[in-house]
Enzyme design. Structure first.
Site, short mmCIF file in Angstrom:
data_model
loop_
_atom_site.label_atom_id
_atom_site.label_comp_id
_atom_site.label_asym_id
_atom_site.label_seq_id
_atom_site.Cartn_x
_atom_site.Cartn_y
_atom_site.Cartn_z
N LYS A 174 0.84 -1.20 0.00
CA LYS A 174 0.00 0.00 0.00
C LYS A 174 0.88 1.25 0.00
O LYS A 174 1.91 1.31 0.69
CB LYS A 174 -0.91 -0.03 1.22
CG LYS A 174 -1.92 1.10 1.31
CD LYS A 174 -2.83 0.86 2.51
CE LYS A 174 -3.76 2.01 2.77
NZ LYS A 174 -4.64 1.77 3.94
N SER A 221 -9.14 2.72 3.19
CA SER A 221 -8.25 3.34 2.25
C SER A 221 -7.42 2.33 1.45
O SER A 221 -6.76 2.70 0.49
CB SER A 221 -7.29 4.30 2.99
OG SER A 221 -6.50 3.59 3.93
N SER A 226 -9.71 0.34 7.46
CA SER A 226 -9.23 0.31 6.08
C SER A 226 -8.64 -1.01 5.62
O SER A 226 -8.19 -1.11 4.47
CB SER A 226 -8.20 1.43 5.86
OG SER A 226 -8.82 2.67 6.02
#
Length: 476
Positions: free
Chosen positions: A88, A163, A187
């Site tokens: 990520k 996210s 997230s």
């Protein structure tokens, strides 16, 4: 602004080296010599390149270095040797920028791997680049004031959650078997719920993290992965524990199936205040409760074990993070940082944080004490069953961050009011795809337990997965 949504279902499953394997299955194929690491990596790159124009889940590619690592990989050396993944884009990877979903600055390449990326490499996973997230991870939908959103492969006119949206869309659509995700308010669990995946937020301190996350006043963020199978999540945590073992937590070990103990489970349908859960979501939670009872567990409905002050306390702390980033960005992010180029949500959160600074000591105190409230609750129950989101996955545009801050934050509070509690308490929680809404998008349910009891969550997850196999996007 979000463009007019495309409305279709997309995936990349096919007859190549990846096939329909999950991460454990792909690792077995590589160890047996039926697939080479390079074949697996090439197939993943081809799938990402095919899907990226539609899903927009890739922040930064590192394909050639991935191919070099795959060529040098020795099958069998580590459990996940040769299995492709993405990190990520809020975690450092040597040689790649850490852009954090933000276009207000130009990040420089990181000089070294962060602790999480180093641990991934230590498991033998091959990183293909960085996955996309919402700006600084603040929103529960990866939509941007400028540029295309990250789209949900089950229905590309809908949000992919956030996210860890980029990670989730590529795993759900078959481009990767698993990918890095982290969770500061839901997230890991929210994009897992939106995309029909398994997403376990580990206990605080369970998995290695980059330095900046370890030094937060209240350590709300946890790192993990999103996967298509319970066994992949279990294997990732087992291998992580070989790399780093937190002696203050009970070990997870090698969880390979359901447990024998029948559990006392609290079911929560509505969150605090007037934040009511959509009937489709509530029905999915009740249906999961009925399934658990049919398997011999005891489930009883209770009120949310959350004080009325929690929503504002968590929002104030979340806003403090935005205030810090936007006021120190030139020093802590990059000299090119221009806060005027951030979106309305980030700027609105920063303003909220400044207004609530005087409350910060009490806010931090109450958030820190939440773990003791949770510990008392879990002396009565072994686990809790809740929605992941209070509403079905929204259409793109509903959380567009170019809208007024007040509109977006009110919608976020209603949508994502179940997952932040575990970020404050440090407890683990797992999202499982147990239903579908009227548009066919997945609905996730969450099961939580007290700190250190990931093994219990995995055992229940295995049991539910076996009793009701998860829907697969390629079968529809």
């Amino acid at each position: 602004m979000t463009q007019t949504p495309i409305r279709t279902r997309v995936h990349a499953f096919g007859d190549d080296a990846l096939g329909e394997h999950d991460a454990v299955g792909l690792a077995e194929e590589i160890r047996a010599g039926r697939i080479s690491p390079l074949e697996a990596v090439d197939a993943a790159i081809a799938r990402i390149e095919r899907l990226q124009p539609v899903l927009n889940g890739l922040a930064c590619a590192d394909f050639e270095r991935a191919r070099e690592q795959a060529r040098a990989a020795k099958p069998g050396e580590r459990f996940f040797t040769g299995v492709p993944t993405l990190v990520k884009d809020n975690s450092d990877v040597e040689g790649l920028p850490t852009q954090q979903g933000c276009t207000a600055y130009v990040a420089r390449p990181a000089v070294s791997d962060g602790d999480f990326a180093a641990m991934l490499r230590g498991q033998g996973l091959v990183n293909l680049g960085k996955s996309q997230l919402s700006e600084f991870g603040f929103s529960a939908s990866a939509e941007f004031a400028v540029g295309d959103p990250v789209r949900n492969p089950w229905h590309t006119g809908h949000s992919s959650g956030a996210s860890s949206a980029g990670a989730a869309v590529f795993v759900a659509s078959g481009a990767l078997p698993l990918a890095h995700a982290n969770d500061g308010g839901g997230s890991i669990r929210i994009p897992a719920g939106c995309n029909g995946l398994v997403g376990l937020k580990p206990s605080r301190g369970r998995v290695p993290q980059d330095k900046a996350l370890r030094e937060m006043p209240v350590r709300i963020v946890a790192d993990g992965v999103v996967t298509r199978s319970v066994r992949d999540t279990a294997a990732f945590l087992r291998e992580s524990e070989k790399h780093y073992r937190n002696l203050s937590l009970p070990p997870i070990g090698d969880v390979t199936g359901p447990g024998r103990k029948r559990l006392r489970i609290a079911m929560v349908i509505d969150s605090v205040g007037d934040l009511h859960t959509d009937p489709q979501v509530a029905d999915t939670v009740r249906d999961t409760a009925a399934l658990l009872e049919s398997l011999g567990h005891h489930v009883e409905q209770v009120d949310a074990p959350v004080p009325e002050s929690f929503v504002e306390d968590f929002l104030s702390y979340w806003s403090l993070l935005a205030t810090y980033l936007l006021t120190t960005g030139k020093r802590t992010l990059d000299p090119s940082f221009d806060r005027r180029l951030t979106d309305n949500l980030s700027r609105g959160l920063a303003r909220h944080g400044l207004r609530k600074t005087y409350r910060l000591p009490k806010t931090l105190g109450r958030l820190a004490l939440s773990k003791y409230v949770s510990a008392r609750f879990f002396r009565q129950y072994d686990a809790a069953l809740t929605p992941v989101l209070a509403l079905p996955t929204p259409e793109l545009g509903w959380l567009d961050p170019s809208q007024p801050y007040e509109v977006v934050i009110d919608r976020l509070i209603h949508l994502a009011n179940f997952t932040p509690l575990q970020n404050a308490t440090g407890d683990p929680g797992i999202s499982l795809p147990m239903g579908a809404d009227s548009d066919g998008l997945p609905i996730g349910v969450q099961i939580t337990s007290s700190q250190g009891h990931e093994a219990r969550l995995l055992e229940v997850a295995y049991e539910l997965e076996a009793a009701r196999p998860f829907r697969r996007i390629q079968d529809l």
